[in-house]
Design an enzyme around this catalytic site. Sequence first.
Site, PDB file in Angstrom:
ATOM      1  N   ALA A 257      -9.694  -8.324  -8.428  1.00 59.59           N
ATOM      2  CA  ALA A 257     -10.157  -9.636  -7.967  1.00 59.59           C
ATOM      3  C   ALA A 257     -11.666  -9.792  -8.111  1.00 59.59           C
ATOM      4  CB  ALA A 257      -9.732  -9.847  -6.517  1.00 59.59           C
ATOM      5  N   GLU A 258     -12.408  -8.820  -7.628  1.00 64.65           N
ATOM      6  CA  GLU A 258     -13.861  -8.912  -7.692  1.00 64.65           C
ATOM      7  C   GLU A 258     -14.352  -8.821  -9.138  1.00 64.65           C
ATOM      8  OE1 GLU A 258     -12.521  -6.761  -3.946  1.00 64.65           O
ATOM      9  OE2 GLU A 258     -12.219  -6.489  -6.097  1.00 64.65           O
TER      10      GLU A 258
ATOM     11  N   ASN B 292      -8.912 -13.012  -0.001  1.00 67.83           N
ATOM     12  CA  ASN B 292      -8.007 -12.294  -0.908  1.00 67.83           C
ATOM     13  C   ASN B 292      -7.094 -11.327  -0.146  1.00 67.83           C
ATOM     14  OD1 ASN B 292      -7.678 -12.609  -3.756  1.00 67.83           O
ATOM     15  ND2 ASN B 292      -9.855 -12.226  -4.002  1.00 67.83           N
TER      16      ASN B 292
ATOM     17  N   ARG C  98      -4.510  -8.832   1.263  1.00 69.63           N
ATOM     18  CA  ARG C  98      -3.566  -7.846   0.744  1.00 69.63           C
ATOM     19  C   ARG C  98      -2.954  -7.117   1.942  1.00 69.63           C
ATOM     20  NH1 ARG C  98      -5.028 -10.438  -3.036  1.00 69.63           N
ATOM     21  NH2 ARG C  98      -5.482  -9.728  -5.177  1.00 69.63           N
TER      22      ARG C  98
ATOM     23  N   GLY D 182      -5.500 -29.540  -4.532  1.00 73.22           N
ATOM     24  CA  GLY D 182      -6.860 -29.261  -4.984  1.00 73.22           C
ATOM     25  C   GLY D 182      -7.622 -28.404  -4.005  1.00 73.22           C
TER      26      GLY D 182
ATOM     27  N   GLY E 157      -5.202 -14.990 -10.826  1.00 75.27           N
ATOM     28  CA  GLY E 157      -6.592 -15.231 -11.197  1.00 75.27           C
ATOM     29  C   GLY E 157      -7.079 -16.638 -10.909  1.00 75.27           C
TER      30      GLY E 157
ATOM     31  N   GLY F 246      -7.377 -18.191  -7.996  1.00 75.26           N
ATOM     32  CA  GLY F 246      -8.319 -18.167  -6.883  1.00 75.26           C
ATOM     33  C   GLY F 246      -9.656 -17.560  -7.261  1.00 75.26           C
ATOM     34  N   ASP F 247      -9.618 -16.544  -8.134  1.00 74.49           N
ATOM     35  CA  ASP F 247     -10.869 -15.944  -8.594  1.00 74.49           C
ATOM     36  C   ASP F 247     -11.648 -16.932  -9.446  1.00 74.49           C
ATOM     37  OD1 ASP F 247     -10.034 -13.586  -7.348  1.00 74.49           O
ATOM     38  OD2 ASP F 247      -9.020 -12.886  -9.160  1.00 74.49           O
TER      39      ASP F 247
ATOM     40  N   ASP G 244      -5.569 -12.100 -16.294  1.00 79.77           N
ATOM     41  CA  ASP G 244      -6.304 -12.412 -15.069  1.00 79.77           C
ATOM     42  C   ASP G 244      -7.650 -13.076 -15.331  1.00 79.77           C
ATOM     43  OD1 ASP G 244      -4.162 -11.000 -14.131  1.00 79.77           O
ATOM     44  OD2 ASP G 244      -5.317  -9.650 -12.857  1.00 79.77           O
TER      45      ASP G 244
END
Length: 319
Positions: free
Chosen positions: A38-39, A170, A172, A235, A261, A263-264, A300
């Site tokens: 993610a990062e 994020n 988990r 949105g 991906g 959200g990233d 991603d």
Amino acid sequence: MSDSLDIITVGEAMAMFVATETGPLENVEHFIKRVAGAELNVATGLARLGFRVGWVSRVGNDSHGRYVLECLKREGIDTRAVTIDDRYPTGFQLKSKAENGTDPIVEYFRKGSAASHLSVEDAGYIGFNSARHLHLSGVAAALSETSLALLNHAASLFRSQGKTISFDPNLRPVLWKSEAQMVEQLNKLAFQANWVLPGINEGEILTGYRQPEAIADFYLDHGVTCVAIKTGADGAWFKTAQGEQGSVAACNVRHVVDTVGAGDGFAVGVISGLLDGLSIRDAVRRGNTIGALAIQVQGDSEGLPTRAELAASESTLCV
């Protein structure tokens, strides 16, 4: 690279094997290799937009680790703060090929990875003092107690220097001992940030509220200056400490290929927009645009745009 950086990110990069055929992973025989995290997706997106990005992590002294480093270098990401660990391996994951916009199946092989051994000792890198912005995510926070300690240390350092911090929860849950622990620790990090970027479902878990404004107020009341909430097909919605608030409509995406991906990509858009000096509304609009680009290709980070690609999309995709 120059010691002066725009952005520092902290997290785990993994090798990712993406199925080239649909069906259960146990039946797939052919995969393509990519990198994931993610990062790392956020770091990649910001680097493609021309920001000088430093990556703090650990990889194993193995082929996966060397592959990750090569991918980072190709993107122009500063890798001087990446430790090559002789004791522990680089994590990897398997990802199914999704159809019709459904979420792919992802299996992780990361327990005991090199990145899970990140600690405050990894904060000695010069970039922590030179960068003007820090981006953190709840994924790295969940890897281990020592990794969580590193994130809190980094956030405290940047906050004491008056620099900006962004935080994407994020979530988990499988990596935490309990939901209560996850909520407590991630909110502790969020309260140190300037910009908090949850999804609507994440916001409900973390705050107990469902309405976007109530979620935003929860964080604004704890000193956050801006909250941008992903609201799915609607949105996004935002609110600032100055009282500016509103919704930004989703982009028109006709064919969704891979939802991982998105959200990233949204985080890349909001962070880059605010660092570029855009208004919060325009930054969130950019977040929607990049998120929409991310879900139209498999992978991603493959859909994250350059400046030129972003400019072309902003005038046609999300208007």
